[in-house]
Scaffold this motif. Sequence first.
Motif, PDB file in Angstrom:
ATOM      1  N   ALA A 186       0.844  -1.197   0.000  1.00  0.00           N
ATOM      2  CA  ALA A 186       0.000   0.000   0.000  1.00  0.00           C
ATOM      3  C   ALA A 186       0.881   1.248   0.000  1.00  0.00           C
ATOM      4  O   ALA A 186       0.575   2.239  -0.672  1.00  0.00           O
ATOM      5  CB  ALA A 186      -0.923  -0.004   1.218  1.00  0.00           C
ATOM      6  N   ILE A 187       1.978   1.181   0.748  1.00  0.00           N
ATOM      7  CA  ILE A 187       2.911   2.310   0.774  1.00  0.00           C
ATOM      8  C   ILE A 187       3.544   2.504  -0.597  1.00  0.00           C
ATOM      9  O   ILE A 187       3.608   3.628  -1.113  1.00  0.00           O
ATOM     10  CB  ILE A 187       4.003   2.080   1.842  1.00  0.00           C
ATOM     11  N   LEU A 188       3.985   1.422  -1.218  1.00  0.00           N
ATOM     12  CA  LEU A 188       4.606   1.538  -2.545  1.00  0.00           C
ATOM     13  C   LEU A 188       3.630   2.127  -3.555  1.00  0.00           C
ATOM     14  O   LEU A 188       3.994   2.996  -4.359  1.00  0.00           O
ATOM     15  CB  LEU A 188       5.093   0.169  -3.023  1.00  0.00           C
ATOM     16  N   ASP A 189       2.388   1.657  -3.518  1.00  0.00           N
ATOM     17  CA  ASP A 189       1.392   2.174  -4.464  1.00  0.00           C
ATOM     18  C   ASP A 189       1.173   3.670  -4.286  1.00  0.00           C
ATOM     19  O   ASP A 189       1.165   4.438  -5.250  1.00  0.00           O
ATOM     20  CB  ASP A 189       0.061   1.431  -4.275  1.00  0.00           C
ATOM     21  N   ALA A 190       1.000   4.070  -3.034  1.00  0.00           N
ATOM     22  CA  ALA A 190       0.741   5.491  -2.772  1.00  0.00           C
ATOM     23  C   ALA A 190       1.968   6.329  -3.121  1.00  0.00           C
ATOM     24  O   ALA A 190       1.843   7.426  -3.679  1.00  0.00           O
ATOM     25  CB  ALA A 190       0.361   5.689  -1.310  1.00  0.00           C
ATOM     26  N   ALA A 191       3.154   5.807  -2.802  1.00  0.00           N
ATOM     27  CA  ALA A 191       4.378   6.558  -3.093  1.00  0.00           C
ATOM     28  C   ALA A 191       4.560   6.706  -4.603  1.00  0.00           C
ATOM     29  O   ALA A 191       4.977   7.764  -5.094  1.00  0.00           O
ATOM     30  CB  ALA A 191       5.587   5.854  -2.473  1.00  0.00           C
ATOM     31  N   GLU A 192       4.247   5.660  -5.344  1.00  0.00           N
ATOM     32  CA  GLU A 192       4.361   5.718  -6.802  1.00  0.00           C
ATOM     33  C   GLU A 192       3.492   6.839  -7.362  1.00  0.00           C
ATOM     34  O   GLU A 192       3.946   7.648  -8.189  1.00  0.00           O
ATOM     35  CB  GLU A 192       3.926   4.373  -7.379  1.00  0.00           C
ATOM     36  N   ARG A 193       2.247   6.897  -6.900  1.00  0.00           N
ATOM     37  CA  ARG A 193       1.360   7.964  -7.360  1.00  0.00           C
ATOM     38  C   ARG A 193       1.894   9.338  -6.963  1.00  0.00           C
ATOM     39  O   ARG A 193       1.913  10.276  -7.773  1.00  0.00           O
ATOM     40  CB  ARG A 193      -0.039   7.770  -6.762  1.00  0.00           C
ATOM     41  N   ALA A 194       2.357   9.454  -5.714  1.00  0.00           N
ATOM     42  CA  ALA A 194       2.801  10.759  -5.225  1.00  0.00           C
ATOM     43  C   ALA A 194       4.036  11.238  -5.983  1.00  0.00           C
ATOM     44  O   ALA A 194       4.102  12.386  -6.425  1.00  0.00           O
ATOM     45  CB  ALA A 194       3.084  10.682  -3.726  1.00  0.00           C
ATOM     46  N   PHE A 195       5.038  10.367  -6.128  1.00  0.00           N
ATOM     47  CA  PHE A 195       6.253  10.753  -6.842  1.00  0.00           C
ATOM     48  C   PHE A 195       5.933  11.120  -8.284  1.00  0.00           C
ATOM     49  O   PHE A 195       6.504  12.071  -8.839  1.00  0.00           O
ATOM     50  CB  PHE A 195       7.285   9.625  -6.790  1.00  0.00           C
ATOM     51  N   ALA A 203       0.974   5.850 -13.671  1.00  0.00           N
ATOM     52  CA  ALA A 203       1.733   6.654 -12.708  1.00  0.00           C
ATOM     53  C   ALA A 203       3.224   6.354 -12.833  1.00  0.00           C
ATOM     54  O   ALA A 203       4.050   7.267 -12.904  1.00  0.00           O
ATOM     55  CB  ALA A 203       1.249   6.384 -11.283  1.00  0.00           C
ATOM     56  N   TYR A 204       3.563   5.071 -12.880  1.00  0.00           N
ATOM     57  CA  TYR A 204       4.985   4.717 -13.008  1.00  0.00           C
ATOM     58  C   TYR A 204       5.547   5.239 -14.326  1.00  0.00           C
ATOM     59  O   TYR A 204       6.725   5.609 -14.393  1.00  0.00           O
ATOM     60  CB  TYR A 204       5.169   3.210 -12.924  1.00  0.00           C
ATOM     61  N   ALA A 205       4.715   5.278 -15.355  1.00  0.00           N
ATOM     62  CA  ALA A 205       5.172   5.797 -16.637  1.00  0.00           C
ATOM     63  C   ALA A 205       5.689   7.219 -16.490  1.00  0.00           C
ATOM     64  O   ALA A 205       6.781   7.552 -16.936  1.00  0.00           O
ATOM     65  CB  ALA A 205       4.026   5.758 -17.652  1.00  0.00           C
ATOM     66  N   ARG A 206       4.897   8.072 -15.837  1.00  0.00           N
ATOM     67  CA  ARG A 206       5.337   9.458 -15.664  1.00  0.00           C
ATOM     68  C   ARG A 206       6.591   9.517 -14.803  1.00  0.00           C
ATOM     69  O   ARG A 206       7.476  10.353 -15.013  1.00  0.00           O
ATOM     70  CB  ARG A 206       4.221  10.279 -15.028  1.00  0.00           C
ATOM     71  N   LEU A 207       6.672   8.603 -13.840  1.00  0.00           N
ATOM     72  CA  LEU A 207       7.837   8.592 -12.963  1.00  0.00           C
ATOM     73  C   LEU A 207       9.107   8.250 -13.725  1.00  0.00           C
ATOM     74  O   LEU A 207      10.149   8.913 -13.583  1.00  0.00           O
ATOM     75  CB  LEU A 207       7.600   7.591 -11.832  1.00  0.00           C
ATOM     76  N   ILE A 208       9.038   7.219 -14.568  1.00  0.00           N
ATOM     77  CA  ILE A 208      10.225   6.788 -15.300  1.00  0.00           C
ATOM     78  C   ILE A 208      10.647   7.857 -16.300  1.00  0.00           C
ATOM     79  O   ILE A 208      11.837   8.112 -16.494  1.00  0.00           O
ATOM     80  CB  ILE A 208       9.958   5.435 -15.979  1.00  0.00           C
ATOM     81  N   VAL A 209       9.685   8.511 -16.931  1.00  0.00           N
ATOM     82  CA  VAL A 209      10.030   9.601 -17.841  1.00  0.00           C
ATOM     83  C   VAL A 209      10.782  10.688 -17.087  1.00  0.00           C
ATOM     84  O   VAL A 209      11.767  11.236 -17.562  1.00  0.00           O
ATOM     85  CB  VAL A 209       8.765  10.191 -18.493  1.00  0.00           C
ATOM     86  N   SER A 210      10.317  10.972 -15.890  1.00  0.00           N
ATOM     87  CA  SER A 210      10.929  12.039 -15.119  1.00  0.00           C
ATOM     88  C   SER A 210      12.396  11.755 -14.800  1.00  0.00           C
ATOM     89  O   SER A 210      13.279  12.548 -15.122  1.00  0.00           O
ATOM     90  CB  SER A 210      10.117  12.250 -13.842  1.00  0.00           C
ATOM     91  N   PHE A 211      12.678  10.601 -14.207  1.00  0.00           N
ATOM     92  CA  PHE A 211      14.079  10.396 -13.814  1.00  0.00           C
ATOM     93  C   PHE A 211      14.937  10.019 -15.010  1.00  0.00           C
ATOM     94  O   PHE A 211      16.149  10.171 -14.967  1.00  0.00           O
ATOM     95  CB  PHE A 211      14.194   9.381 -12.665  1.00  0.00           C
TER      96      PHE A 211
END
Lengths: 221, 221
Positions: free
Chosen positions: A18-27, A116-124
């Motif tokens: 649950a923490i990983l899911d929420a953190a993924e969305r937040a990041f 959500a992870y898609a946007r995250l990977i693009v970012s870093f």
Amino acid sequence: MPLAPAVQQGRQKDSRTAILDAAERAFADLGFGGASIRAIARDADVNQAMIHYYYQNKDQLFSAVVARRSGEINTRRNLALDALFDGDIPTLEVLVEALLRPTIELGHDNERGGDAYARLIVSFNNSADDRSRRAATEHYDPIARRSIGAIMRVMPELEKAAAVRGYLFAISVALSVMAKTGRASRLSDGLCDDTDTEETVASVVAFACAGIRALANNKQK
Amino acid sequence: MPLAPAVQQGRQKDSRTAILDAAERAFADLGFGGASIRAIARDADVNQAMIHYYYQNKDQLFSAVVARRSGEINTRRNLALDALFDGDIPTLEVLVEALLRPTIELGHDNERGGDAYARLIVSFNNSADDRSRRAATEHYDPIARRSIGAIMRVMPELEKAAAVRGYLFAISVALSVMAKTGRASRLSDGLCDDTDTEETVASVVAFACAGIRALANNKQK
DNA sequence: CCCGGTTTTAATCAAACGTTTAATTAACAA
DNA sequence: TTGTTAATTAAACGTTTGATTAAAACCGGG
């Protein structure tokens, strides 16, 4: 008398993911600096100290978020490469599709939090700070090296510098369609359909393969 | 007795642009949430209240940073489009180069803080939050629409959805080379030279044009 | 010389931040 | 039941955040 949970050690794993899911969305939505441990804990319905209990600090939480998704993507890509090169040399189209499909499909799989992870990977992937560079180096450089080698086997006339460029260009196109910002639909007045995975894969593969071939011809001009 | 500044009203403009320069670096390196007004003020060698005095709040500061650079890029692109279509229809290569060169060149112009802005534009171009969407819509949608129309005039056989995709793919490739993360050099063991602007433009244009042509052929398969 | 508006400063505000602590609860083995 | 370990909680730590304020410094034109 609290409701007895049916599962045995039911507490741990639910909190961790649950923490990983929420953190993924937040990041993904707010960036590393904009995401707050407190908001993540609230969204995950978990006490905020639990985040430090499982992941020590914000940096390691970020790393854990990336590790979870990159692991499954790279497993699929490595298996595909194993299968492709055990017999004859495949065509460029088959190779590029094998490399890009796992990435694009994860981005379209909303059940798995993919967009959500898609946007995250693009970012870093396009950032130069230490944390981003470490995420790219640690989780994506090995498969990138192997993929570049595969491209060179399929197209021996391609110089290494061109193969590296071709791979990075192709990946950047694939990532841009993973992160569904709504811009394509807006600019096309709704004509572009982000949700059709197969059409997206076909477009990106066609674009990327033609581009890579052009890089091979480009040197002698 | 303080050193008398030779310039006349020397205080204002220096502070304003010093703030913009520092904010550009901070937003690019740390993201919107990670950048702090205090650190920006320190870096700009300015009292932190000056930032609110000139830009009201953090959001409007961000918008001002984007507006400054996007303005000059879009001016160059619009002038190029005006010139290209006043006579015969140009080739796809000429058009695409005209569209991408201002972007790529700014990214390579370190005197103008270009590589920092490059990472910034990549970031909000692939993000879905309100602030990013507003920056893209406000500062880049108009020129995007005009560019897509230009592509369709050069390639009438391209459907609008394909033209939109082709434009967005091409832009994402151009942006990926603007943000010099050092990954190309790392993966190629130093073979890829990020600093050679002309070679970069040539590679990206060749890749993008071949990709766009492939999108035109892709439908009837 | 002093005036009027702009620019700059230091001090301060409440709120939110990441992290740590110590105490409490739940689960299972002996 | 008791002892042990892991999971969870509420509260607090000191720091930093974006923003505001009121007073000071600066400046060219009268």
